[in-house]
Design a protein around this motif. Structure first.
Motif, PDB file in Angstrom:
ATOM      1  N   GLY A   1     -45.264   5.566  70.982  1.00 36.23           N
ATOM      2  CA  GLY A   1     -45.307   6.874  69.702  1.00 36.23           C
ATOM      3  C   GLY A   1     -46.856   7.376  69.809  1.00 36.23           C
ATOM      4  N   GLU A   2     -47.944   6.610  70.295  1.00 41.19           N
ATOM      5  CA  GLU A   2     -49.142   7.506  70.481  1.00 41.19           C
ATOM      6  C   GLU A   2     -49.055   8.618  71.418  1.00 41.19           C
ATOM      7  OE1 GLU A   2     -51.899   3.815  69.580  1.00 41.19           O
ATOM      8  OE2 GLU A   2     -51.655   4.546  71.883  1.00 41.19           O
ATOM      9  N   ARG A   3     -48.127   8.498  72.431  1.00 38.68           N
ATOM     10  CA  ARG A   3     -47.865   9.589  73.458  1.00 38.68           C
ATOM     11  C   ARG A   3     -47.177  10.747  72.948  1.00 38.68           C
ATOM     12  NH1 ARG A   3     -44.676   7.885  78.907  1.00 38.68           N
ATOM     13  NH2 ARG A   3     -43.031   7.470  77.506  1.00 38.68           N
ATOM     14  N   TYR A   4     -45.990  10.378  72.130  1.00 38.16           N
ATOM     15  CA  TYR A   4     -45.295  11.453  71.287  1.00 38.16           C
ATOM     16  C   TYR A   4     -46.371  12.133  70.503  1.00 38.16           C
ATOM     17  CZ  TYR A   4     -42.218  13.811  68.371  1.00 38.16           C
ATOM     18  OH  TYR A   4     -41.500  14.859  67.602  1.00 38.16           O
ATOM     19  N   GLU A   5     -47.228  11.575  69.610  1.00 38.31           N
ATOM     20  CA  GLU A   5     -48.207  12.295  68.943  1.00 38.31           C
ATOM     21  C   GLU A   5     -48.836  13.174  69.364  1.00 38.31           C
ATOM     22  OE1 GLU A   5     -50.276   9.531  66.479  1.00 38.31           O
ATOM     23  OE2 GLU A   5     -48.627   8.964  65.312  1.00 38.31           O
ATOM     24  N   ARG A   6     -49.422  12.756  70.756  1.00 39.45           N
ATOM     25  CA  ARG A   6     -50.225  13.447  71.579  1.00 39.45           C
ATOM     26  C   ARG A   6     -49.629  14.304  72.389  1.00 39.45           C
ATOM     27  NH1 ARG A   6     -51.923   9.510  74.280  1.00 39.45           N
ATOM     28  NH2 ARG A   6     -50.653   9.743  75.928  1.00 39.45           N
ATOM     29  N   ASP A   7     -48.614  13.998  73.161  1.00 41.25           N
ATOM     30  CA  ASP A   7     -48.011  14.977  74.183  1.00 41.25           C
ATOM     31  C   ASP A   7     -46.529  15.507  73.780  1.00 41.25           C
ATOM     32  OD1 ASP A   7     -50.211  14.474  75.871  1.00 41.25           O
ATOM     33  OD2 ASP A   7     -49.395  12.719  76.625  1.00 41.25           O
ATOM     34  N   ARG A   8     -45.979  15.186  72.726  1.00 35.82           N
ATOM     35  CA  ARG A   8     -44.612  15.297  72.219  1.00 35.82           C
ATOM     36  C   ARG A   8     -43.577  14.840  73.197  1.00 35.82           C
ATOM     37  NH1 ARG A   8     -46.351  15.197  67.862  1.00 35.82           N
ATOM     38  NH2 ARG A   8     -46.124  16.657  66.201  1.00 35.82           N
ATOM     39  N   VAL A   9     -43.767  13.878  74.103  1.00 38.43           N
ATOM     40  CA  VAL A   9     -42.984  13.323  74.861  1.00 38.43           C
ATOM     41  C   VAL A   9     -42.243  12.195  74.197  1.00 38.43           C
ATOM     42  CG1 VAL A   9     -42.648  11.972  77.198  1.00 38.43           C
ATOM     43  CG2 VAL A   9     -44.307  13.839  76.929  1.00 38.43           C
ATOM     44  N   ARG A  10     -40.971  12.301  74.056  1.00 41.36           N
ATOM     45  CA  ARG A  10     -39.997  11.189  73.529  1.00 41.36           C
ATOM     46  C   ARG A  10     -39.762  10.315  74.440  1.00 41.36           C
ATOM     47  NH1 ARG A  10     -37.934  12.494  68.689  1.00 41.36           N
ATOM     48  NH2 ARG A  10     -38.067  14.630  67.896  1.00 41.36           N
ATOM     49  N   THR A  11     -39.470   8.936  73.682  1.00 39.63           N
ATOM     50  CA  THR A  11     -38.955   8.001  74.666  1.00 39.63           C
ATOM     51  C   THR A  11     -37.760   7.466  74.048  1.00 39.63           C
ATOM     52  OG1 THR A  11     -41.338   7.070  75.213  1.00 39.63           O
ATOM     53  CG2 THR A  11     -39.582   5.423  75.410  1.00 39.63           C
ATOM     54  N   ILE A  12     -36.666   7.461  74.876  1.00 36.27           N
ATOM     55  CA  ILE A  12     -35.290   7.031  74.395  1.00 36.27           C
ATOM     56  C   ILE A  12     -34.775   5.801  75.305  1.00 36.27           C
ATOM     57  CG2 ILE A  12     -32.851   7.692  74.448  1.00 36.27           C
ATOM     58  CD1 ILE A  12     -33.895  10.598  74.235  1.00 36.27           C
TER      59      ILE A  12
ATOM     60  N   PRO B   1     -41.824   3.155  66.212  1.00 39.71           N
ATOM     61  CA  PRO B   1     -42.701   4.464  65.916  1.00 39.71           C
ATOM     62  C   PRO B   1     -42.084   5.906  65.946  1.00 39.71           C
ATOM     63  CG  PRO B   1     -43.349   3.532  68.105  1.00 39.71           C
ATOM     64  CD  PRO B   1     -42.284   2.783  67.573  1.00 39.71           C
ATOM     65  N   THR B   2     -42.546   6.727  65.415  1.00 40.94           N
ATOM     66  CA  THR B   2     -42.086   8.018  65.434  1.00 40.94           C
ATOM     67  C   THR B   2     -41.906   8.613  66.977  1.00 40.94           C
ATOM     68  OG1 THR B   2     -42.575   8.782  63.401  1.00 40.94           O
ATOM     69  CG2 THR B   2     -42.293  10.561  64.666  1.00 40.94           C
ATOM     70  N   GLY B   3     -40.980   9.174  67.449  1.00 39.79           N
ATOM     71  CA  GLY B   3     -40.901   9.590  68.948  1.00 39.79           C
ATOM     72  C   GLY B   3     -40.166   8.574  69.918  1.00 39.79           C
ATOM     73  N   VAL B   4     -39.634   7.538  69.367  1.00 38.53           N
ATOM     74  CA  VAL B   4     -39.221   6.474  69.948  1.00 38.53           C
ATOM     75  C   VAL B   4     -37.906   6.239  69.459  1.00 38.53           C
ATOM     76  CG1 VAL B   4     -38.825   3.992  70.870  1.00 38.53           C
ATOM     77  CG2 VAL B   4     -41.312   5.196  70.774  1.00 38.53           C
ATOM     78  N   THR B   5     -36.755   6.375  70.117  1.00 35.08           N
ATOM     79  CA  THR B   5     -35.516   6.278  69.856  1.00 35.08           C
ATOM     80  C   THR B   5     -34.562   5.301  70.591  1.00 35.08           C
ATOM     81  OG1 THR B   5     -35.321   8.631  69.229  1.00 35.08           O
ATOM     82  CG2 THR B   5     -33.047   7.240  69.295  1.00 35.08           C
ATOM     83  N   PHE B   6     -33.897   4.265  69.726  1.00 34.18           N
ATOM     84  CA  PHE B   6     -33.019   3.273  70.379  1.00 34.18           C
ATOM     85  C   PHE B   6     -31.610   3.631  70.271  1.00 34.18           C
ATOM     86  CE2 PHE B   6     -36.693   0.632  70.239  1.00 34.18           C
ATOM     87  CZ  PHE B   6     -36.536  -0.352  71.140  1.00 34.18           C
ATOM     88  N   VAL B   7     -31.049   3.785  71.272  1.00 37.64           N
ATOM     89  CA  VAL B   7     -29.536   4.238  71.251  1.00 37.64           C
ATOM     90  C   VAL B   7     -28.657   2.877  71.738  1.00 37.64           C
ATOM     91  CG1 VAL B   7     -27.750   5.861  72.221  1.00 37.64           C
ATOM     92  CG2 VAL B   7     -29.871   6.503  72.016  1.00 37.64           C
ATOM     93  N   LEU B   8     -27.973   2.255  70.646  1.00 41.79           N
ATOM     94  CA  LEU B   8     -27.205   1.052  70.859  1.00 41.79           C
ATOM     95  C   LEU B   8     -25.774   1.286  71.103  1.00 41.79           C
ATOM     96  CD1 LEU B   8     -28.931  -1.161  68.149  1.00 41.79           C
ATOM     97  CD2 LEU B   8     -29.736  -0.741  70.458  1.00 41.79           C
ATOM     98  N   GLY B   9     -25.430   0.638  72.054  1.00 40.20           N
ATOM     99  CA  GLY B   9     -23.940   0.723  72.625  1.00 40.20           C
ATOM    100  C   GLY B   9     -23.275  -0.426  72.247  1.00 40.20           C
ATOM    101  N   THR B  10     -22.129  -0.373  71.285  1.00 36.81           N
ATOM    102  CA  THR B  10     -21.605  -1.587  70.950  1.00 36.81           C
ATOM    103  C   THR B  10     -20.154  -1.344  70.261  1.00 36.81           C
ATOM    104  OG1 THR B  10     -21.789  -3.758  69.788  1.00 36.81           O
ATOM    105  CG2 THR B  10     -22.810  -1.830  68.866  1.00 36.81           C
ATOM    106  N   GLN B  11     -19.287  -2.196  70.485  1.00 42.61           N
ATOM    107  CA  GLN B  11     -17.925  -1.816  69.643  1.00 42.61           C
ATOM    108  C   GLN B  11     -17.867  -2.303  68.392  1.00 42.61           C
ATOM    109  OE1 GLN B  11     -14.449  -3.385  72.017  1.00 42.61           O
ATOM    110  NE2 GLN B  11     -15.818  -3.677  73.868  1.00 42.61           N
ATOM    111  N   ARG B  12     -18.761  -3.331  68.095  1.00 41.62           N
ATOM    112  CA  ARG B  12     -19.027  -3.803  66.592  1.00 41.62           C
ATOM    113  C   ARG B  12     -20.514  -4.125  66.253  1.00 41.62           C
ATOM    114  NH1 ARG B  12     -17.987  -9.696  67.710  1.00 41.62           N
ATOM    115  NH2 ARG B  12     -17.882  -9.991  65.202  1.00 41.62           N
ATOM    116  N   LEU B  13     -21.086  -4.424  64.947  1.00 40.26           N
ATOM    117  CA  LEU B  13     -22.238  -4.663  64.478  1.00 40.26           C
ATOM    118  C   LEU B  13     -22.450  -5.742  64.030  1.00 40.26           C
ATOM    119  CD1 LEU B  13     -23.142  -0.986  63.025  1.00 40.26           C
ATOM    120  CD2 LEU B  13     -24.275  -2.004  65.147  1.00 40.26           C
ATOM    121  N   ASP B  14     -21.553  -6.542  63.693  1.00 41.95           N
ATOM    122  CA  ASP B  14     -21.483  -7.857  63.010  1.00 41.95           C
ATOM    123  C   ASP B  14     -21.764  -8.899  64.367  1.00 41.95           C
ATOM    124  OD1 ASP B  14     -19.065  -7.347  63.727  1.00 41.95           O
ATOM    125  OD2 ASP B  14     -18.412  -8.887  62.413  1.00 41.95           O
ATOM    126  N   LEU B  15     -23.088  -9.038  65.015  1.00 44.77           N
ATOM    127  CA  LEU B  15     -23.287  -9.841  65.896  1.00 44.77           C
ATOM    128  C   LEU B  15     -24.285 -10.848  65.920  1.00 44.77           C
ATOM    129  CD1 LEU B  15     -23.575  -6.871  68.648  1.00 44.77           C
ATOM    130  CD2 LEU B  15     -21.319  -8.178  68.384  1.00 44.77           C
TER     131      LEU B  15
END
Length: 207
Positions: A61-72, A102-116
């Motif tokens: 998150g700090e890197r994103y604020e400083r350098d605008r580098v996103r983490t996915i 934090p802002t600049g960090v995104t989680f992409v979750l792959g799943t067929q269902r969410l009630d896990l």
């Protein structure tokens, strides 16, 4: 970009892909390889791994604020964890609460269902929101043909038949193409006659 596959067909089932320790260690190593320092090079306990993961997220998150580098961070196959893996301590319990990402960090979750089991309610609620939830749609017939061409499937195999058998389901299509690639001419016929047809239930294809 950090990737973690919780399920790999034909390999790794039951040997730790669903375990929290493996998830935390693997993701932390990739984040450090991506230029983040973390707290230490090696963690000796789950508590330290969890602490390391939190520190790396904060630094991202700090890197994103400083350098605008996103983490996915892409975590795929979540629905397989409680079904095939049955871990001692599930990685699902280690996915951070949305408010802690934090802002600049995104989680992409792959799943067929969410009630896990072990997936935090706040994570389920966030992932289910219409602005964040992307439902997979069937591939077009042209897309199925392009996938077959890209994977090197014999042009003699009917692309239209592939589409009929898999109804454009991305995983079912990929698995059928891979099965055809491994099969000799006599073994292809049963597959194209419906030996690996997708009937709407991807579990049948996994089986």
């Amino acid at each position: 970009l950090v990737r973690y596959l919780a399920f790999m067909p034909g390999a790794a089932q039951g040997v730790g892909r669903g375990e929290a320790d493996d998830f935390l260690e693997d993701v932390a190593a990739q984040m450090r390889n991506g230029g983040l320092l973390g707290l230490r090079l090696r963690d000796s306990s789950q508590h330290e791994k969890r602490e390391q993961f939190g520190a790396l997220l904060k630094q991202a998150g700090e890197r994103y604020e400083r350098d605008r580098v996103r983490t996915i961070i892409v975590v795929d196959g979540l629905d397989h964890v409680p079904r095939e893996e049955r871990p001692t301590h599930s990685l699902l319990a280690e996915l951070p609460l949305p408010a802690a990402v934090p802002t600049g960090v995104t989680f992409v979750l792959g799943t067929q269902r969410l009630d896990l089991a072990h997936l935090k309610p706040a994570v389920q609620d966030q992932a289910a929101k219409s602005g964040r939830h992307v439902a997979m749609r069937p591939l077009s017939r042209d897309a199925v043909a392009r996938m077959a061409d890209a994977l090197g499937l014999d042009p003699a195999v009917s692309r239209q038949r592939l589409n009929e058998l898999c109804h454009g389901h991305p995983l079912a299509t990929r698995y059928l193409i891979q099965a055809l690639l491994r099969a000799d001419e006599p073994a292809r016929a049963p597959l194209l006659e419906g030996g690996m047809a997708f009937d709407g239930d991807i579990e049948s294809v996994y089986a």
